[in-house]
Design a protein around this motif. Structure first.
Motif, mmCIF file in Angstrom:
data_model
loop_
_atom_site.group_PDB
_atom_site.id
_atom_site.type_symbol
_atom_site.label_atom_id
_atom_site.label_comp_id
_atom_site.label_asym_id
_atom_site.label_seq_id
_atom_site.Cartn_x
_atom_site.Cartn_y
_atom_site.Cartn_z
ATOM 1 N N ASN A 182 0.125 -1.310 -0.053
ATOM 2 C CA ASN A 182 0.094 0.169 0.047
ATOM 3 C C ASN A 182 0.760 1.349 -0.050
ATOM 4 N N GLU A 183 0.247 2.406 -0.052
ATOM 5 C CA GLU A 183 1.422 3.314 -0.119
ATOM 6 C C GLU A 183 0.981 3.818 1.305
ATOM 7 N N VAL A 184 1.860 4.653 0.988
ATOM 8 C CA VAL A 184 2.335 5.613 2.354
ATOM 9 C C VAL A 184 3.212 6.769 2.126
ATOM 10 N N TYR B 206 5.553 13.930 0.298
ATOM 11 C CA TYR B 206 6.213 12.925 -0.372
ATOM 12 C C TYR B 206 5.361 11.281 -0.392
ATOM 13 N N HIS B 207 5.240 10.251 -0.958
ATOM 14 C CA HIS B 207 4.150 8.738 -0.955
ATOM 15 C C HIS B 207 4.846 8.216 -2.311
ATOM 16 N N THR B 208 4.398 6.802 -1.771
ATOM 17 C CA THR B 208 4.666 5.415 -2.311
ATOM 18 C C THR B 208 4.141 5.073 -3.271
ATOM 19 N N HIS B 209 5.049 4.283 -4.712
ATOM 20 C CA HIS B 209 4.244 4.088 -5.473
ATOM 21 C C HIS B 209 4.457 2.419 -5.695
ATOM 22 N N PRO B 210 4.231 1.348 -4.620
ATOM 23 C CA PRO B 210 4.469 0.103 -4.401
ATOM 24 C C PRO B 210 4.448 -0.935 -6.292
ATOM 25 N N LEU C 261 3.253 10.905 -11.305
ATOM 26 C CA LEU C 261 2.651 11.556 -11.076
ATOM 27 C C LEU C 261 1.161 11.293 -11.775
ATOM 28 N N SER C 262 0.159 10.737 -10.775
ATOM 29 C CA SER C 262 -1.078 10.184 -10.919
ATOM 30 C C SER C 262 -1.797 11.504 -11.356
ATOM 31 N N HIS C 263 -3.038 11.146 -12.298
ATOM 32 C CA HIS C 263 -3.734 12.633 -11.903
ATOM 33 C C HIS C 263 -4.313 12.639 -11.062
ATOM 34 N N TYR C 264 -4.269 12.061 -10.069
ATOM 35 C CA TYR C 264 -4.827 12.871 -8.396
ATOM 36 C C TYR C 264 -3.950 13.266 -7.687
ATOM 37 N N ASP C 265 -2.363 12.176 -8.157
ATOM 38 C CA ASP C 265 -1.419 13.480 -7.417
ATOM 39 C C ASP C 265 -1.473 14.698 -8.185
ATOM 40 N N THR C 266 -1.107 14.731 -9.329
ATOM 41 C CA THR C 266 -0.983 16.084 -9.733
ATOM 42 C C THR C 266 -2.462 17.171 -9.394
HETATM 43 ZN ZN LIG Z 1 0.863 8.724 -6.641
#
Ligand SMILES: [Zn+2]
Length: 220
Positions: free
Chosen positions: A68-70, A133-137, A143-148
């Motif tokens: 999971n992303e943290v 910061y966040h992870t992309h396991p 950067l995803s659309h949501y991240d952006t």
């Molecule tokens: Zn992301």
């Protein structure tokens, strides 16, 4: 219980300090790690310097969950040197303790952001949120659309950055707005590792490479 709320950066009690600190670029005390995109003509608005304690905290947090992303917040200083070159110093990483995490997304809850503002007010007075910061396991560094969306809405200062870490393959990179204002969601930058350990590097991300010639450069 605010478990359904998405990220919400609450206004701090104090007005944000929106003036950079004027100080020389600390390149003499740092090792440069380049990403494959650092030499492709992009013009990042800021250079990123990161302390070894911040780096190791991010790495420990990143490998704590390989499914999971943290994520968390980057705390430090926004700076300007005598040549009007902007940079940020990431001094601390604050893992978000209350997050909702799924395999492909991460949201900060209201509780986590209250907690982060409390921690800054208590322990890091005078410092700013310089990014997150966040992870992309098991994904790539992008950067995803949501991240952006999240970055532009909650980290809107031009000098705020987003770090993405992939803990399985041990890769990572910073997304930094360019001088013309755009943020490229696929091309990430490296950073300067501030030596706190007598010049011994802690960086092990396999997608970055060290520029040996800059290390110990006394010309500045
Ligand atoms: Zn992301």
């Amino acid at each position: 219980m605010s478990s359904t709320s998405r990220i919400r950066l609450l206004p701090s009690d104090q007005p944000e300090m929106n003036q950079p600190i004027t100080t020389p670029l600390p390149t003499k005390k740092a090792s440069r790690w380049n990403s494959p995109y650092d030499t492709t003509g992009l013009q990042p608005l800021v250079s990123v310097f990161m302390t070894q304690p911040a780096y190791s905290r991010i790495c420990v947090h990143s490998v704590s969950d390989l499914k999971n992303e943290v994520g968390g917040i980057l705390v430090g200083q926004w700076c300007l040197d005598d040549n009007h070159e902007q940079f940020i110093v990431v001094e601390h990483a604050l893992p978000a303790r209350h997050t909702r995490q799924g395999s492909v997304y991460l949201t900060f809850t209201q509780d986590s952001l209250v907690d982060i503002h409390d921690q800054i007010d208590t322990n890091y007075k005078g410092q700013s949120i310089v990014g997150w910061y966040h992870t992309h396991p098991s994904m790539v560094i992008f950067l995803s659309h949501y991240d952006t969306w999240l970055h532009s809405n909650f980290f809107p200062e031009p000098w705020q950055v987003a770090l993405v870490v992939e803990p399985v393959s041990a890769t990572g990179g910073f997304f930094v707005r360019q001088k013309h204002g755009l943020l490229d969601p696929t091309r990430y930058f490296g950073f300067y590792e501030l030596d706190g350990n007598y010049g011994r590097s802690m960086v092990y991300w396999t997608n970055l490479y060290q520029l040996e010639e800059e290390k110990g450069d006394a010309s500045k």
